[in-house]
Design a protein around this motif. Structure first.
Motif, PDB file in Angstrom:
ATOM      1  N   GLU A  66      -5.617  -6.012  -4.065  1.00  0.00           N
ATOM      2  CA  GLU A  66      -4.373  -6.075  -4.840  1.00  0.00           C
ATOM      3  C   GLU A  66      -3.779  -4.678  -5.031  1.00  0.00           C
ATOM      4  O   GLU A  66      -2.584  -4.458  -4.838  1.00  0.00           O
ATOM      5  CB  GLU A  66      -4.655  -6.720  -6.197  1.00  0.00           C
ATOM      6  N   LYS A  67      -4.632  -3.703  -5.372  1.00  0.00           N
ATOM      7  CA  LYS A  67      -4.167  -2.324  -5.554  1.00  0.00           C
ATOM      8  C   LYS A  67      -3.679  -1.739  -4.227  1.00  0.00           C
ATOM      9  O   LYS A  67      -2.648  -1.083  -4.180  1.00  0.00           O
ATOM     10  CB  LYS A  67      -5.297  -1.465  -6.124  1.00  0.00           C
ATOM     11  N   ARG A  70      -0.323  -3.112  -3.421  1.00  0.00           N
ATOM     12  CA  ARG A  70       0.706  -2.535  -4.275  1.00  0.00           C
ATOM     13  C   ARG A  70       1.090  -1.129  -3.811  1.00  0.00           C
ATOM     14  O   ARG A  70       2.261  -0.772  -3.747  1.00  0.00           O
ATOM     15  CB  ARG A  70       0.215  -2.527  -5.726  1.00  0.00           C
ATOM     16  N   GLU A  71       0.082  -0.303  -3.463  1.00  0.00           N
ATOM     17  CA  GLU A  71       0.348   1.087  -3.109  1.00  0.00           C
ATOM     18  C   GLU A  71       0.738   1.270  -1.635  1.00  0.00           C
ATOM     19  O   GLU A  71       1.484   2.183  -1.303  1.00  0.00           O
ATOM     20  CB  GLU A  71      -0.865   1.948  -3.443  1.00  0.00           C
ATOM     21  N   PRO A  73       1.937  -1.436   0.915  1.00  0.00           N
ATOM     22  CA  PRO A  73       2.222  -2.832   1.261  1.00  0.00           C
ATOM     23  C   PRO A  73       2.224  -3.131   2.758  1.00  0.00           C
ATOM     24  O   PRO A  73       2.007  -4.275   3.155  1.00  0.00           O
ATOM     25  CB  PRO A  73       3.602  -3.083   0.648  1.00  0.00           C
TER      26      PRO A  73
END
Length: 170
Positions: A66-67, A70-71, A73
């Motif tokens: 997930e991280k 987010r950082e 994509p």
């Protein structure tokens, strides 16, 4: 305290935009601890206690998918880790291609992210007051990578890798 208990500790020097400054281009220097000293790997040919002669270093840490999504994509792991049958097969191929770099614990997927610092040395000739001499021009780079791709790469504004060792015991 951590360095005394474990024998070695690490700090990272970073720059960030100064939100309290009057000029929007102001930056500030930030010193932050690296909590897991066993996640820092240095050039074994480095001999100085401050590691200023090291040509490379790694700082690794597990991050959730997930991280990473987010950082970064557009990263391969982010694109292949979403929930669909085809993506599940691609994720499975990543776990076989680089098993030390990905993990799955139930529904939670994780990727090992490495911060790779390295120096590039170039000998340049300089002329000062009519005398010519050679100088070692050093550039420091930082690349963020996983076991299967380079996520980003930047140039550091300095000639040393900005990781500081703290010896607890020698």
């Amino acid at each position: 305290d951590r360095a005394c208990q474990c024998g070695m500790g690490w700090y990272r020097i970073l720059t960030q935009w100064d939100e309290d400054g009057d000029d929007p281009l102001d930056q500030e220097i930030v010193i932050e601890p690296i909590l897991y000293q066993d996640a820092v790997y240095w050039d074994p040919s480095s001999e100085r206690p401050d590691k200023s002669d090291a040509d490379w270093a790694f700082v690794v840490a597990w991050g959730s998918l997930e991280k990473l999504t987010r950082e970064y994509p557009s990263s391969r792991a982010a694109l292949e880790g979403v929930d669909s049958t085809a993506d599940a097969l691609e994720w499975e191929s990543l776990t076989q291609e680089a098993p030390e770099w990905v993990r799955e614990d139930g529904e939670e997927k994780g990727v090992l992210i490495a911060e790779y610092w390295y120096k590039e040395h170039n000998r340049v000739k300089k002329m000062v007051r009519g005398r010519q001499y050679e100088k070692d021009d050093v550039k420091v780079y930082r690349a963020t990578l996983t076991g299967f791709e380079i996520l980003d790469q930047t140039t550091w504004n300095g000639r040393y890798i900005p990781l500081i060792p703290v010896s607890g015991r020698e």
